[in-house]
Design a protein around this motif. Structure first.
Motif, PDB file in Angstrom:
ATOM      1  N   ALA A  47      60.742 -22.785  83.828  1.00  0.00           N
ATOM      2  CA  ALA A  47      61.547 -23.552  84.784  1.00  0.00           C
ATOM      3  C   ALA A  47      60.612 -24.206  85.795  1.00  0.00           C
ATOM      4  N   THR A  49      59.346 -24.415  88.997  1.00  0.00           N
ATOM      5  CA  THR A  49      59.418 -23.366  90.010  1.00  0.00           C
ATOM      6  C   THR A  49      58.577 -23.670  91.244  1.00  0.00           C
ATOM      7  N   TYR A  84      61.046 -23.034  94.354  1.00  0.00           N
ATOM      8  CA  TYR A  84      62.416 -23.509  94.494  1.00  0.00           C
ATOM      9  C   TYR A  84      63.395 -22.372  94.236  1.00  0.00           C
ATOM     10  N   GLU A  86      66.440 -22.436  93.274  1.00  0.00           N
ATOM     11  CA  GLU A  86      67.248 -22.602  92.065  1.00  0.00           C
ATOM     12  C   GLU A  86      66.472 -22.297  90.785  1.00  0.00           C
ATOM     13  N   ALA A  87      65.163 -22.110  90.872  1.00  0.00           N
ATOM     14  CA  ALA A  87      64.368 -21.814  89.674  1.00  0.00           C
ATOM     15  C   ALA A  87      64.772 -20.488  89.046  1.00  0.00           C
ATOM     16  N   SER A  88      65.212 -19.547  89.853  1.00  0.00           N
ATOM     17  CA  SER A  88      65.581 -18.239  89.306  1.00  0.00           C
ATOM     18  C   SER A  88      66.899 -18.295  88.537  1.00  0.00           C
ATOM     19  N   ASP A  89      67.842 -19.127  88.953  1.00  0.00           N
ATOM     20  CA  ASP A  89      69.093 -19.384  88.231  1.00  0.00           C
ATOM     21  C   ASP A  89      69.480 -18.351  87.179  1.00  0.00           C
ATOM     22  N   ASP A  90      69.807 -17.172  87.591  1.00  0.00           N
ATOM     23  CA  ASP A  90      70.196 -16.073  86.694  1.00  0.00           C
ATOM     24  C   ASP A  90      69.073 -15.634  85.766  1.00  0.00           C
ATOM     25  N   ARG A  91      67.840 -16.003  86.059  1.00  0.00           N
ATOM     26  CA  ARG A  91      66.693 -15.534  85.277  1.00  0.00           C
ATOM     27  C   ARG A  91      66.096 -14.321  85.975  1.00  0.00           C
ATOM     28  N   TRP A  94      60.305 -15.402  84.146  1.00  0.00           N
ATOM     29  CA  TRP A  94      60.083 -16.765  83.665  1.00  0.00           C
ATOM     30  C   TRP A  94      58.717 -17.263  84.118  1.00  0.00           C
ATOM     31  N   SER A 105      62.526 -11.902  89.148  1.00  0.00           N
ATOM     32  CA  SER A 105      63.592 -11.809  90.144  1.00  0.00           C
ATOM     33  C   SER A 105      63.371 -10.561  90.992  1.00  0.00           C
ATOM     34  N   THR A 129      64.780 -24.421  99.455  1.00  0.00           N
ATOM     35  CA  THR A 129      65.823 -25.167  98.776  1.00  0.00           C
ATOM     36  C   THR A 129      65.562 -26.647  99.039  1.00  0.00           C
TER      37      THR A 129
END
Length: 130
Positions: A47, A49, A84, A86-91, A94, A105, A129
């Motif tokens: 992602a 990141t 960022y 949002e890079a983790s976005d349920d990950r 990564w 995470s 963000t």
């Protein structure tokens, strides 16, 4: 990585990464085979990141190909790496798509710490963000 770490990663992200047992692990110190299982991991999830403008980035050129390699120049203090949100976005595990740096995470970090695994140096980043 150990069986314990492999199990925790599989718990958080089943079937997202290749986790392969190393058939013969050898100890250079004792010059003997290590009997407990160890594993390689290939982290497949990437992602965008790292904020390249704000982070401490090292740029290196490969002489033979003239390709540029980007890497995190320094990860301490945490103000050297901006990532960022949002890079983790349920990950949970990564790699950044440009620097190939690996990220986890907070939930995965806490699970590994609770399992008292060794060999990891968990470092904080500045989350932004945009």
């Amino acid at each position: 990585m150990s069986q314990r770490v492999a199990n925790i990663v599989r718990q958080f992200e089943p079937d997202w990464h290749d986790i392969v047992e190393i058939p013969r692990m050898w100890s250079f110190g004792s010059q003997q085979r290590i009997e407990r299982p160890y594993f390689f991991i290939n982290v497949h999830v990437t992602a965008r990141t790292v904020d390249m403008e704000r982070s401490n980035i090292t740029r290196t050129r490969v002489k033979k190909t003239n390709n540029e390699i980007l890497s995190l120049g320094s990860v301490q203090p945490k103000e050297n790496v901006f990532v960022y949100a949002e890079a983790s976005d349920d990950r949970h595990l990564w790699r950044d798509d440009r620097t190939l740096a690996t990220f986890m995470s907070e939930d995965l970090v806490q699970a590994l710490k609770a399992a008292d695994v060794r060999g990891f140096d968990f470092m904080e980043c500045t989350v932004i963000t945009h």
